[in-house]
Design a protein around this motif. Structure first.
Motif, mmCIF file in Angstrom:
data_model
loop_
_atom_site.group_PDB
_atom_site.id
_atom_site.type_symbol
_atom_site.label_atom_id
_atom_site.label_comp_id
_atom_site.label_asym_id
_atom_site.label_seq_id
_atom_site.Cartn_x
_atom_site.Cartn_y
_atom_site.Cartn_z
ATOM 1 N N THR A 88 -96.807 -76.586 44.041
ATOM 2 C CA THR A 88 -97.351 -77.770 44.024
ATOM 3 C C THR A 88 -97.039 -78.234 45.612
ATOM 4 O O THR A 88 -97.202 -79.668 45.836
ATOM 5 C CB THR A 88 -97.157 -78.805 43.080
ATOM 6 O OG1 THR A 88 -95.831 -79.120 42.898
ATOM 7 C CG2 THR A 88 -97.907 -78.279 41.897
ATOM 8 N N HIS A 89 -95.564 -77.867 46.112
ATOM 9 C CA HIS A 89 -95.368 -78.345 47.263
ATOM 10 C C HIS A 89 -96.160 -78.101 48.724
ATOM 11 O O HIS A 89 -97.021 -78.770 48.993
ATOM 12 C CB HIS A 89 -93.875 -78.080 47.442
ATOM 13 C CG HIS A 89 -93.319 -78.543 48.840
ATOM 14 N ND1 HIS A 89 -92.424 -78.021 49.604
ATOM 15 C CD2 HIS A 89 -93.543 -79.711 49.548
ATOM 16 C CE1 HIS A 89 -92.153 -78.698 50.981
ATOM 17 N NE2 HIS A 89 -92.482 -79.846 50.570
ATOM 18 N N LEU A 90 -95.927 -76.692 49.098
ATOM 19 C CA LEU A 90 -96.852 -76.255 50.056
ATOM 20 C C LEU A 90 -97.319 -74.772 49.764
ATOM 21 O O LEU A 90 -97.455 -74.160 50.794
ATOM 22 C CB LEU A 90 -96.116 -76.039 51.343
ATOM 23 C CG LEU A 90 -95.406 -77.435 52.125
ATOM 24 C CD1 LEU A 90 -94.521 -77.163 53.231
ATOM 25 C CD2 LEU A 90 -96.567 -78.233 52.459
ATOM 26 N N TRP A 104 -89.046 -70.548 39.904
ATOM 27 C CA TRP A 104 -88.515 -71.002 41.157
ATOM 28 C C TRP A 104 -89.524 -70.561 42.193
ATOM 29 O O TRP A 104 -90.264 -69.732 42.438
ATOM 30 C CB TRP A 104 -87.317 -69.997 41.189
ATOM 31 C CG TRP A 104 -86.519 -70.174 42.651
ATOM 32 C CD1 TRP A 104 -85.845 -71.319 42.953
ATOM 33 C CD2 TRP A 104 -86.385 -69.150 43.477
ATOM 34 N NE1 TRP A 104 -85.266 -70.869 44.091
ATOM 35 C CE2 TRP A 104 -85.490 -69.807 44.510
ATOM 36 C CE3 TRP A 104 -86.579 -67.749 43.453
ATOM 37 C CZ2 TRP A 104 -85.099 -68.945 45.432
ATOM 38 C CZ3 TRP A 104 -86.080 -67.065 44.529
ATOM 39 C CH2 TRP A 104 -85.165 -67.689 45.533
ATOM 40 N N CYS A 105 -89.450 -71.657 43.005
ATOM 41 C CA CYS A 105 -89.980 -71.360 44.687
ATOM 42 C C CYS A 105 -89.094 -71.102 45.705
ATOM 43 O O CYS A 105 -88.478 -71.968 45.842
ATOM 44 C CB CYS A 105 -90.921 -72.601 44.857
ATOM 45 S SG CYS A 105 -91.925 -72.314 46.478
ATOM 46 N N ALA A 106 -89.146 -69.866 46.212
ATOM 47 C CA ALA A 106 -88.355 -69.474 47.185
ATOM 48 C C ALA A 106 -88.318 -70.135 48.494
ATOM 49 O O ALA A 106 -87.442 -70.199 49.414
ATOM 50 C CB ALA A 106 -88.412 -67.854 47.262
ATOM 51 N N CYS A 107 -89.685 -70.654 48.735
ATOM 52 C CA CYS A 107 -89.638 -71.426 50.041
ATOM 53 C C CYS A 107 -88.805 -72.476 50.540
ATOM 54 O O CYS A 107 -88.367 -72.562 51.576
ATOM 55 C CB CYS A 107 -91.334 -71.633 50.102
ATOM 56 S SG CYS A 107 -92.279 -70.596 50.124
ATOM 57 N N HIS A 108 -88.498 -73.404 49.409
ATOM 58 C CA HIS A 108 -87.782 -74.548 49.503
ATOM 59 C C HIS A 108 -86.908 -74.762 48.286
ATOM 60 O O HIS A 108 -86.432 -75.996 48.314
ATOM 61 C CB HIS A 108 -88.623 -75.633 50.005
ATOM 62 C CG HIS A 108 -89.657 -75.519 51.246
ATOM 63 N ND1 HIS A 108 -90.993 -75.288 51.006
ATOM 64 C CD2 HIS A 108 -89.413 -75.213 52.404
ATOM 65 C CE1 HIS A 108 -91.555 -75.034 52.080
ATOM 66 N NE2 HIS A 108 -90.637 -75.168 53.024
ATOM 67 N N ASN A 109 -86.685 -73.779 47.582
ATOM 68 C CA ASN A 109 -85.839 -73.821 46.507
ATOM 69 C C ASN A 109 -86.332 -75.076 45.607
ATOM 70 O O ASN A 109 -85.550 -75.627 44.729
ATOM 71 C CB ASN A 109 -84.566 -74.157 46.998
ATOM 72 C CG ASN A 109 -83.315 -73.933 45.862
ATOM 73 O OD1 ASN A 109 -83.658 -72.772 45.166
ATOM 74 N ND2 ASN A 109 -82.232 -74.445 45.843
HETATM 75 S S1 FES Z 1 -93.507 -74.347 48.929
HETATM 76 FE FE1 FES Z 1 -92.386 -74.564 47.035
HETATM 77 S S2 FES Z 1 -90.650 -75.557 47.149
HETATM 78 FE FE2 FES Z 1 -91.914 -75.792 49.086
#
Ligand code: FES
Length: 144
Positions: A88-90, A104-109
């Motif tokens: 839900t971030h990017l 876990w989202c590896a893009c921004h932890n």
């Molecule tokens: S896109 Fe997932 S934490 Fe930024």
């Protein structure tokens, strides 16, 4: 006046058709980009995400849910959960981590728990949760 082909008429005809072909070759892709065709699978509401038993407990799997990724998680107790795998971030694709037992989202932890709730990092909202049913040896995921 004579109707015989002349060099000038030929050049006018040639340039006219060349410009028309060039305009068509530019305008057609632009029109297809502006108005893309309908994608029937984009409206998918129900998919078979896995065979029952394919995932061992405390494991996860990415599956296609229409045109988007979904995440199927088999908890340590053997129950299934499914979510949108789009952060839900990017919009990076999230994954299940068996060591932390979190999503876990590896893009921004960014991290989510197994209800889809955002726990830490930049994700501003929970993941969309889907309904999971096991029937006839298949794990079926559908929108709630
Ligand atoms: S896109 Fe997932 S934490 Fe930024």
């Amino acid at each position: 006046m004579s109707q015989q082909p002349t060099r000038r008429r030929f050049i006018n005809w040639f340039l006219g058709t060349s410009l028309g072909a060039m305009a068509a070759s530019v305008l057609y892709p632009v029109s297809r980009y502006i108005s893309p065709p309908d994608i029937p699978e984009a409206a998918t509401d129900r998919v078979v995400a896995a065979r029952d038993g394919e995932l061992k407990p405390n494991a996860g799997k990415i599956f296609r849910f229409g045109s988007l990724p979904g995440l199927l998680v088999r908890s340590a107790d053997g129950s299934y959960k499914a979510f949108s795998a789009t952060c839900t971030h990017l919009n990076c694709t999230v994954q299940y981590r068996d060591d932390t037992r979190q999503i876990w989202c590896a893009c921004h932890n960014g991290t989510y728990d197994l209800t889809g709730k955002n726990l830490s990092g930049p994700p501003p909202r929970p993941l969309e949760e889907y309904t999971v049913n096991v029937a006839n040896g298949e794990v079926v995921v559908s929108r709630t």
